[in-house]
Design a protein around this motif. Structure first.
Motif, PDB file in Angstrom:
ATOM      1  N   VAL A 117       0.782  -1.335  -0.096  1.00 38.46           N
ATOM      2  CA  VAL A 117      -0.022   0.109  -0.013  1.00 38.46           C
ATOM      3  C   VAL A 117       0.916   1.526   0.160  1.00 38.46           C
ATOM      4  O   VAL A 117       0.577   2.181  -0.863  1.00 38.46           O
ATOM      5  CB  VAL A 117      -0.855   0.011   1.364  1.00 38.46           C
ATOM      6  CG1 VAL A 117      -1.665   1.527   1.508  1.00 38.46           C
ATOM      7  CG2 VAL A 117      -2.209  -1.047   1.132  1.00 38.46           C
ATOM      8  N   GLY A 118       2.047   1.234   0.962  1.00 33.71           N
ATOM      9  CA  GLY A 118       2.794   2.459   0.787  1.00 33.71           C
ATOM     10  C   GLY A 118       3.474   2.531  -0.612  1.00 33.71           C
ATOM     11  O   GLY A 118       3.740   3.734  -0.934  1.00 33.71           O
ATOM     12  N   ASP A 120       2.268   1.828  -3.510  1.00 32.99           N
ATOM     13  CA  ASP A 120       1.450   2.201  -4.507  1.00 32.99           C
ATOM     14  C   ASP A 120       1.225   3.888  -4.179  1.00 32.99           C
ATOM     15  O   ASP A 120       0.846   4.569  -5.111  1.00 32.99           O
ATOM     16  CB  ASP A 120       0.066   1.507  -4.117  1.00 32.99           C
ATOM     17  CG  ASP A 120      -0.878   1.789  -4.805  1.00 32.99           C
ATOM     18  OD1 ASP A 120      -1.119   1.870  -6.013  1.00 32.99           O
ATOM     19  OD2 ASP A 120      -2.003   2.739  -4.267  1.00 32.99           O
ATOM     20  N   CYS A 121       1.003   4.190  -2.940  1.00 34.33           N
ATOM     21  CA  CYS A 121       0.947   5.682  -2.586  1.00 34.33           C
ATOM     22  C   CYS A 121       1.974   6.508  -3.158  1.00 34.33           C
ATOM     23  O   CYS A 121       1.660   7.436  -3.778  1.00 34.33           O
ATOM     24  CB  CYS A 121       0.632   5.994  -1.142  1.00 34.33           C
ATOM     25  SG  CYS A 121      -0.409   5.209  -0.479  1.00 34.33           S
ATOM     26  N   GLN A 125       1.806   9.307  -6.129  1.00 35.08           N
ATOM     27  CA  GLN A 125       2.321  10.707  -5.684  1.00 35.08           C
ATOM     28  C   GLN A 125       3.509  10.930  -6.939  1.00 35.08           C
ATOM     29  O   GLN A 125       3.686  12.268  -7.281  1.00 35.08           O
ATOM     30  CB  GLN A 125       2.963  10.418  -4.352  1.00 35.08           C
ATOM     31  CG  GLN A 125       3.460  12.150  -3.853  1.00 35.08           C
ATOM     32  CD  GLN A 125       4.727  12.319  -4.163  1.00 35.08           C
ATOM     33  OE1 GLN A 125       5.805  11.505  -4.453  1.00 35.08           O
ATOM     34  NE2 GLN A 125       5.073  13.861  -4.195  1.00 35.08           N
ATOM     35  N   ALA A 140     -10.561   8.868   0.701  1.00 33.33           N
ATOM     36  CA  ALA A 140      -9.052   8.788   0.365  1.00 33.33           C
ATOM     37  C   ALA A 140      -8.547   9.759   1.590  1.00 33.33           C
ATOM     38  O   ALA A 140      -9.135  10.458   2.287  1.00 33.33           O
ATOM     39  CB  ALA A 140      -8.443   9.249  -0.704  1.00 33.33           C
ATOM     40  N   CYS A 142      -4.211  11.139   3.016  1.00 35.48           N
ATOM     41  CA  CYS A 142      -2.720  11.571   2.703  1.00 35.48           C
ATOM     42  C   CYS A 142      -2.949  12.377   1.352  1.00 35.48           C
ATOM     43  O   CYS A 142      -2.166  11.916   0.239  1.00 35.48           O
ATOM     44  CB  CYS A 142      -1.837  10.105   2.605  1.00 35.48           C
ATOM     45  SG  CYS A 142      -1.867   9.258   4.073  1.00 35.48           S
ATOM     46  N   TRP A 145      -3.712  10.265  -1.911  1.00 41.61           N
ATOM     47  CA  TRP A 145      -2.816   9.222  -2.586  1.00 41.61           C
ATOM     48  C   TRP A 145      -3.299   7.956  -1.866  1.00 41.61           C
ATOM     49  O   TRP A 145      -2.956   6.694  -2.676  1.00 41.61           O
ATOM     50  CB  TRP A 145      -1.458   9.341  -2.192  1.00 41.61           C
ATOM     51  CG  TRP A 145      -0.806  10.746  -2.630  1.00 41.61           C
ATOM     52  CD1 TRP A 145      -0.299  11.709  -1.849  1.00 41.61           C
ATOM     53  CD2 TRP A 145      -0.783  11.286  -3.893  1.00 41.61           C
ATOM     54  NE1 TRP A 145      -0.004  12.818  -2.510  1.00 41.61           N
ATOM     55  CE2 TRP A 145      -0.451  12.584  -3.986  1.00 41.61           C
ATOM     56  CE3 TRP A 145      -1.639  10.713  -5.129  1.00 41.61           C
ATOM     57  CZ2 TRP A 145      -0.261  13.519  -5.225  1.00 41.61           C
ATOM     58  CZ3 TRP A 145      -1.262  11.628  -6.208  1.00 41.61           C
ATOM     59  CH2 TRP A 145      -0.892  12.882  -6.458  1.00 41.61           C
ATOM     60  N   LEU A 146      -3.709   7.927  -0.615  1.00 39.03           N
ATOM     61  CA  LEU A 146      -4.256   6.621  -0.029  1.00 39.03           C
ATOM     62  C   LEU A 146      -5.551   6.499  -0.209  1.00 39.03           C
ATOM     63  O   LEU A 146      -6.326   7.019   0.525  1.00 39.03           O
ATOM     64  CB  LEU A 146      -3.795   6.600   1.533  1.00 39.03           C
ATOM     65  CG  LEU A 146      -4.168   5.523   2.330  1.00 39.03           C
ATOM     66  CD1 LEU A 146      -3.504   4.329   1.753  1.00 39.03           C
ATOM     67  CD2 LEU A 146      -3.860   5.669   3.864  1.00 39.03           C
ATOM     68  N   LYS A 147      -5.962   5.784  -1.263  1.00 40.79           N
ATOM     69  CA  LYS A 147      -7.278   5.477  -1.668  1.00 40.79           C
ATOM     70  C   LYS A 147      -7.771   4.315  -1.113  1.00 40.79           C
ATOM     71  O   LYS A 147      -7.124   3.125  -1.092  1.00 40.79           O
ATOM     72  CB  LYS A 147      -7.226   5.602  -3.351  1.00 40.79           C
ATOM     73  CG  LYS A 147      -6.986   6.848  -3.796  1.00 40.79           C
ATOM     74  CD  LYS A 147      -7.089   6.672  -5.472  1.00 40.79           C
ATOM     75  CE  LYS A 147      -6.722   7.785  -6.008  1.00 40.79           C
ATOM     76  NZ  LYS A 147      -5.499   8.541  -5.940  1.00 40.79           N
ATOM     77  N   ALA A 151      -6.308   0.509  -1.686  1.00 37.51           N
ATOM     78  CA  ALA A 151      -5.468  -0.090  -0.370  1.00 37.51           C
ATOM     79  C   ALA A 151      -6.328  -1.429  -0.116  1.00 37.51           C
ATOM     80  O   ALA A 151      -5.714  -2.513   0.257  1.00 37.51           O
ATOM     81  CB  ALA A 151      -5.662   0.859   0.818  1.00 37.51           C
TER      82      ALA A 151
END
Length: 233
Positions: A117-118, A120-121, A125, A140, A142, A145-147, A151
């Motif tokens: 997940v990290g 991917d973010c 970005q 979402a 962040c 970016w964290l959808k 996730a």
């Protein structure tokens, strides 16, 4: 691969995601603090039935979302429709080990899941990849970016890989322990079932392990498969 419907980079990323999760589960199994803290035991039939109904409803709901006109539910629907059957298999085959090996399931899943997940973010970005907003729920964090949708897909797909590995490893430990106990004369009645040789406990083969897992999940099924195999041979 930019003009392809299945870009090479995406294929490599998905394979990397699966292999990384599997290798992590295999390695973390060696940690002594993740060993079972109780004996494996069958799941309560009522809980098993309720879980199966819930997963079936999740799969049907996901299929409905995919066929519906609400685009913002498409990603969640795809994940639910595809992974509900997978989770059903894990739930039925691995329910025996959820309590005894919960630490193995959790440690094997959390690290590669959160890592993916990290990454991917970071990929979003840095504009390495993006996801069409019309198919996402819009929930979402962040700075977007964290959808939630993405996730969940990564976390559930990671669990599908690591939980499968945890079931196999836990079953191998249990079967080996049974054979060792039988070989030492401590497991009366187990020797004939587990197939212990005259010179001590044998390491279970792939077929032995598969039959053992299915027989514990669906009593009698593994033995029937084994008998059918011997008859065919």
């Amino acid at each position: 691969g930019a003009r392809s419907a299945l870009p090479l980079e995406e294929v490599l990323w998905l394979f990397h995601h699966v292999v990384k999760a599997a290798l992590w589960q295999l390695k973390v199994h060696e940690a002594s603090w993740l060993a079972a803290d109780r004996r494996p035991e069958p799941m309560d039939p009522r809980l098993r039935e309720a879980g199966n109904y819930a997963l079936a409803a999740l799969g049907v709901g996901g299929a409905w979302a995919l066929q519906g006109d609400v685009d913002s539910l498409k990603c969640l629907g795809l994940g639910a429709a595809f992974f509900a059957p997978v989770m059903g298999i894990i739930y039925n085959l691995g329910g025996r080990y959820f309590r005894s090996h919960w630490k193995l399931f959790l440690a094997g899943w959390a690290v590669p899941g959160l890592w993916t997940v990290g990454v991917d973010c970071l990929g979003q970005q840095q504009d390495v990849w993006w996801f069409p907003p019309k198919f996402l729920s819009g929930i979402a964090a962040c700075d977007g970016w964290l959808k939630l949708d993405i996730a969940l897909v990564y976390l559930v797909s990671t669990f599908a890989v690591t939980a499968t590995g945890a079931i196999i490893l836990a079953a191998a430990d249990e079967l080996t322990a049974q054979r060792r106990a039988a070989a030492e004369g401590e497991g009366e009645g187990v020797a004939g079932e587990a197939g212990v040789g005259e010179h001590g406990a044998e390491e279970p083969g792939v077929a032995d392990l598969g039959i053992f897992i299915f027989d514990n999940a669906f009593p009698g099924s593994g033995r029937k498969v084994a008998e059918a195999g011997r008859a065919a041979a």
